[in-house]
Design a protein around this motif. Structure first.
Motif, mmCIF file in Angstrom:
data_model
loop_
_atom_site.group_PDB
_atom_site.id
_atom_site.type_symbol
_atom_site.label_atom_id
_atom_site.label_comp_id
_atom_site.label_asym_id
_atom_site.label_seq_id
_atom_site.Cartn_x
_atom_site.Cartn_y
_atom_site.Cartn_z
ATOM 1 N N GLY A 37 46.918 14.617 -15.106
ATOM 2 C CA GLY A 37 47.059 14.592 -13.592
ATOM 3 C C GLY A 37 46.924 16.033 -12.755
ATOM 4 N N ASP A 72 52.788 16.916 -4.451
ATOM 5 C CA ASP A 72 51.417 17.690 -5.332
ATOM 6 C C ASP A 72 50.881 18.702 -4.431
ATOM 7 O OD1 ASP A 72 51.820 15.740 -7.336
ATOM 8 O OD2 ASP A 72 50.281 14.442 -6.528
ATOM 9 N N LYS A 87 46.200 10.778 -7.703
ATOM 10 C CA LYS A 87 46.336 10.027 -8.853
ATOM 11 C C LYS A 87 45.228 9.963 -9.673
ATOM 12 C CE LYS A 87 50.110 8.449 -7.789
ATOM 13 N NZ LYS A 87 51.628 9.245 -8.811
ATOM 14 N N ASP A 88 45.288 10.421 -10.891
ATOM 15 C CA ASP A 88 44.204 10.380 -12.012
ATOM 16 C C ASP A 88 44.373 9.624 -12.761
ATOM 17 O OD1 ASP A 88 42.025 11.238 -13.414
ATOM 18 O OD2 ASP A 88 42.705 13.191 -14.237
ATOM 19 N N THR A 89 43.814 8.189 -12.565
ATOM 20 C CA THR A 89 44.221 7.093 -13.277
ATOM 21 C C THR A 89 42.745 6.385 -13.434
ATOM 22 O OG1 THR A 89 44.695 5.626 -11.566
ATOM 23 C CG2 THR A 89 46.668 6.714 -12.669
#
Length: 182
Positions: A37, A72, A87-89
């Motif tokens: 992330g 963040d 959000k790195d999903t």
């Protein structure tokens, strides 16, 4: 483990081309030099910084020695104060990050807005919820908008456009790719 200072030192050497390359790595889920992330968090903040916005890098908020929030980043641009959530999903973002950001905004001055950046976009339910968190304002950014903002070097203008559309039409998820930002 890489420290926040090391991430900041690394990302501040990046130009637009470097950010576009990093975005490609994020899209493919292959960011070996970054903890989970972190690449997206720092990419977004650096893009705003290069685009002449003032940036506060990731930090934690403590109360009585206990961490109560992890932020963040914050962006200040054209009179807006915006808390950033990334959000790195692989799957679209559900409602939980929106609810979390809403609670963070409740502790801030009323004029503070939020923006959630998601590599894979948002579920229909989360898009709906974002439109009903008033009086807090949370703007949604999907992967294609992130890419567009990098390729066109216009992330600050895009933030202003998203905010104005939200004010005028109540849309939290306006797609900036629908028009040329000048």
């Amino acid at each position: 483990m890489t420290t926040e200072a090391e991430y900041k030192a690394r990302i501040t050497s990046y130009n637009w081309d470097d950010l576009i390359k990093l975005w490609s790595e994020i899209e493919s889920g292959n960011t070996p030099n970054w903890d989970a992330g972190k690449a997206l968090e720092y990419l977004v903040l650096r893009a705003f910084q290069i685009n002449n916005a003032e940036v506060t890098w990731p930090y934690s908020v403590y109360l009585d020695g206990e961490e109560i929030e992890q932020i963040d980043g914050v962006v200040y641009a054209d009179g807006l104060s915006c808390i950033i959530e990334c959000k790195d999903t692989a799957k679209p973002v559900k409602i939980e990050p929106i609810a979390k950001l809403r609670n963070q905004l409740l502790r801030r001055p009323a004029a503070t807005i939020g923006s959630i950046f998601s590599r894979s976009g948002f579920t229909e339910a989360s898009e709906t919820l974002a439109g009903f968190v008033a009086p807090q304002t949370i703007l949604l950014w999907g992967g294609e908008e992130i890419k567009y903002s990098l390729e066109n070097e216009c992330i600050r203008r895009a933030l202003i456009k998203k905010y104005r559309i939200c004010v005028e039409q109540g849309l939290a998820n306006y797609n900036i790719k629908t028009e040329v930002l000048s």
